[in-house]
Design a protein around this motif. Structure first.
Motif, PDB file in Angstrom:
ATOM      1  N   THR A  74       0.825  -1.205   0.000  1.00 21.46           N
ATOM      2  CA  THR A  74       0.000   0.000   0.000  1.00 21.46           C
ATOM      3  C   THR A  74       0.861   1.259   0.000  1.00 21.46           C
ATOM      4  O   THR A  74       1.801   1.374   0.789  1.00 21.46           O
ATOM      5  CB  THR A  74      -0.922   0.003   1.235  1.00 21.46           C
ATOM      6  OG1 THR A  74      -1.764  -1.156   1.176  1.00 21.46           O
ATOM      7  CG2 THR A  74      -1.776   1.258   1.295  1.00 21.46           C
ATOM      8  N   VAL A  75       0.510   2.185  -0.890  1.00 18.94           N
ATOM      9  CA  VAL A  75       1.189   3.479  -0.967  1.00 18.94           C
ATOM     10  C   VAL A  75       0.107   4.558  -0.877  1.00 18.94           C
ATOM     11  O   VAL A  75      -0.731   4.697  -1.769  1.00 18.94           O
ATOM     12  CB  VAL A  75       2.016   3.625  -2.263  1.00 18.94           C
ATOM     13  CG1 VAL A  75       2.759   4.953  -2.265  1.00 18.94           C
ATOM     14  CG2 VAL A  75       2.983   2.453  -2.423  1.00 18.94           C
ATOM     15  N   LEU A  76       0.130   5.310   0.202  1.00 20.96           N
ATOM     16  CA  LEU A  76      -0.883   6.329   0.452  1.00 20.96           C
ATOM     17  C   LEU A  76      -0.608   7.595  -0.343  1.00 20.96           C
ATOM     18  O   LEU A  76       0.512   7.813  -0.845  1.00 20.96           O
ATOM     19  CB  LEU A  76      -0.935   6.649   1.949  1.00 20.96           C
ATOM     20  CG  LEU A  76      -1.267   5.466   2.867  1.00 20.96           C
ATOM     21  CD1 LEU A  76      -1.183   5.887   4.334  1.00 20.96           C
ATOM     22  CD2 LEU A  76      -2.637   4.872   2.535  1.00 20.96           C
ATOM     23  N   VAL A  77      -1.614   8.447  -0.434  1.00 18.58           N
ATOM     24  CA  VAL A  77      -1.476   9.737  -1.110  1.00 18.58           C
ATOM     25  C   VAL A  77      -0.318  10.509  -0.488  1.00 18.58           C
ATOM     26  O   VAL A  77      -0.190  10.582   0.742  1.00 18.58           O
ATOM     27  CB  VAL A  77      -2.792  10.541  -1.018  1.00 18.58           C
ATOM     28  CG1 VAL A  77      -2.606  11.966  -1.509  1.00 18.58           C
ATOM     29  CG2 VAL A  77      -3.899   9.830  -1.798  1.00 18.58           C
ATOM     30  N   GLY A  78       0.545  11.044  -1.335  1.00 18.30           N
ATOM     31  CA  GLY A  78       1.696  11.822  -0.878  1.00 18.30           C
ATOM     32  C   GLY A  78       2.953  10.999  -0.664  1.00 18.30           C
ATOM     33  O   GLY A  78       4.030  11.552  -0.472  1.00 18.30           O
ATOM     34  N   GLU A  79       2.827   9.672  -0.683  1.00 15.94           N
ATOM     35  CA  GLU A  79       3.995   8.808  -0.495  1.00 15.94           C
ATOM     36  C   GLU A  79       4.586   8.407  -1.837  1.00 15.94           C
ATOM     37  O   GLU A  79       3.878   8.287  -2.834  1.00 15.94           O
ATOM     38  CB  GLU A  79       3.607   7.537   0.277  1.00 15.94           C
ATOM     39  CG  GLU A  79       3.195   7.791   1.694  1.00 15.94           C
ATOM     40  CD  GLU A  79       2.826   6.511   2.426  1.00 15.94           C
ATOM     41  OE1 GLU A  79       2.786   6.575   3.677  1.00 15.94           O
ATOM     42  OE2 GLU A  79       2.564   5.470   1.792  1.00 15.94           O
ATOM     43  N   ALA A  80       5.900   8.165  -1.840  1.00 13.36           N
ATOM     44  CA  ALA A  80       6.592   7.744  -3.056  1.00 13.36           C
ATOM     45  C   ALA A  80       6.477   6.236  -3.240  1.00 13.36           C
ATOM     46  O   ALA A  80       6.626   5.469  -2.289  1.00 13.36           O
ATOM     47  CB  ALA A  80       8.058   8.142  -2.993  1.00 13.36           C
ATOM     48  N   SER A  81       6.232   5.827  -4.482  1.00 14.55           N
ATOM     49  CA  SER A  81       6.208   4.404  -4.814  1.00 14.55           C
ATOM     50  C   SER A  81       7.449   3.993  -5.599  1.00 14.55           C
ATOM     51  O   SER A  81       7.805   2.819  -5.605  1.00 14.55           O
ATOM     52  CB  SER A  81       4.954   4.054  -5.613  1.00 14.55           C
ATOM     53  OG  SER A  81       4.868   4.842  -6.779  1.00 14.55           O
ATOM     54  N   VAL A  82       8.095   4.940  -6.253  1.00 11.28           N
ATOM     55  CA  VAL A  82       9.274   4.634  -7.060  1.00 11.28           C
ATOM     56  C   VAL A  82      10.281   5.770  -6.934  1.00 11.28           C
ATOM     57  O   VAL A  82       9.900   6.935  -6.825  1.00 11.28           O
ATOM     58  CB  VAL A  82       8.908   4.387  -8.548  1.00 11.28           C
ATOM     59  CG1 VAL A  82       8.278   5.607  -9.192  1.00 11.28           C
ATOM     60  CG2 VAL A  82      10.107   3.925  -9.348  1.00 11.28           C
ATOM     61  N   ILE A  83      11.562   5.398  -6.934  1.00 10.19           N
ATOM     62  CA  ILE A  83      12.626   6.404  -6.948  1.00 10.19           C
ATOM     63  C   ILE A  83      13.709   5.950  -7.914  1.00 10.19           C
ATOM     64  O   ILE A  83      14.030   4.760  -7.991  1.00 10.19           O
ATOM     65  CB  ILE A  83      13.229   6.659  -5.551  1.00 10.19           C
ATOM     66  CG1 ILE A  83      14.238   7.808  -5.616  1.00 10.19           C
ATOM     67  CG2 ILE A  83      13.838   5.398  -4.967  1.00 10.19           C
ATOM     68  CD1 ILE A  83      14.630   8.376  -4.274  1.00 10.19           C
ATOM     69  N   ILE A  84      14.221   6.912  -8.648  1.00 14.50           N
ATOM     70  CA  ILE A  84      15.354   6.696  -9.542  1.00 14.50           C
ATOM     71  C   ILE A  84      16.367   7.781  -9.221  1.00 14.50           C
ATOM     72  O   ILE A  84      16.016   8.962  -9.163  1.00 14.50           O
ATOM     73  CB  ILE A  84      14.931   6.777 -11.019  1.00 14.50           C
ATOM     74  CG1 ILE A  84      13.903   5.686 -11.324  1.00 14.50           C
ATOM     75  CG2 ILE A  84      16.148   6.674 -11.940  1.00 14.50           C
ATOM     76  CD1 ILE A  84      13.250   5.808 -12.672  1.00 14.50           C
TER      77      ILE A  84
END
Length: 133
Positions: A74-84
């Motif tokens: 779960t990824v809530l609003v405002g949270e990052a799901s991916v980073i590069i």
């Protein structure tokens, strides 16, 4: 996903540029209020494909270092799901590699996303993937 951690992973004295991309859950999609995203993946395969993505980028541009991570669950609003995070001697390579990497990730990495709205939910496939088929 801690942006500072990934920047530190790609930092080195020869790097004059570090480009980052954070994919963050927004609060809406096509007029619907988004509550959260849920990601699933077969982690061994996704990790191998992410490594291949980094190797491909290093073959296309002169990069110092590259780090990529994608959350599952779960990824809530405002949270990052991916980073590069990408470092290179000059900005052009880092920026181009970062841009290419997010598009390639969305098109090729076996990670599935469910968008959960106030009035229902839907599993999504990436537009980029559909355009390649």
């Amino acid at each position: 996903l801690d942006q500072a951690r990934y920047v530190s992973l790609v930092s080195e004295p020869a790097a004059g540029a570090i480009a980052t991309f954070l994919g963050v859950t927004r609060d809406n999609f096509q007029g619907k209020a988004t509550q959260r995203l849920e990601y699933e993946a077969y982690v061994p395969m996704a990790a191998r494909k992410l490594l291949e993505l980094c190797q491909q980028a290093c073959g296309k541009w002169q990069l110092c270092r590259m780090a990529v991570a994608h959350r599952t669950g779960t990824v809530l609003v405002g949270e990052a799901s991916v980073i590069i995070a990408v470092s290179s001697a000059h900005r052009r390579e880092a920026l181009e590699a970062c841009h290419w990497a997010i598009d390639e990730l969305k098109a090729t990495i076996p990670i599935w996303k469910k968008e959960v709205f106030e009035d229902g939910e839907v599993w999504k496939e990436n537009e980029e993937w559909r355009q390649q088929q």
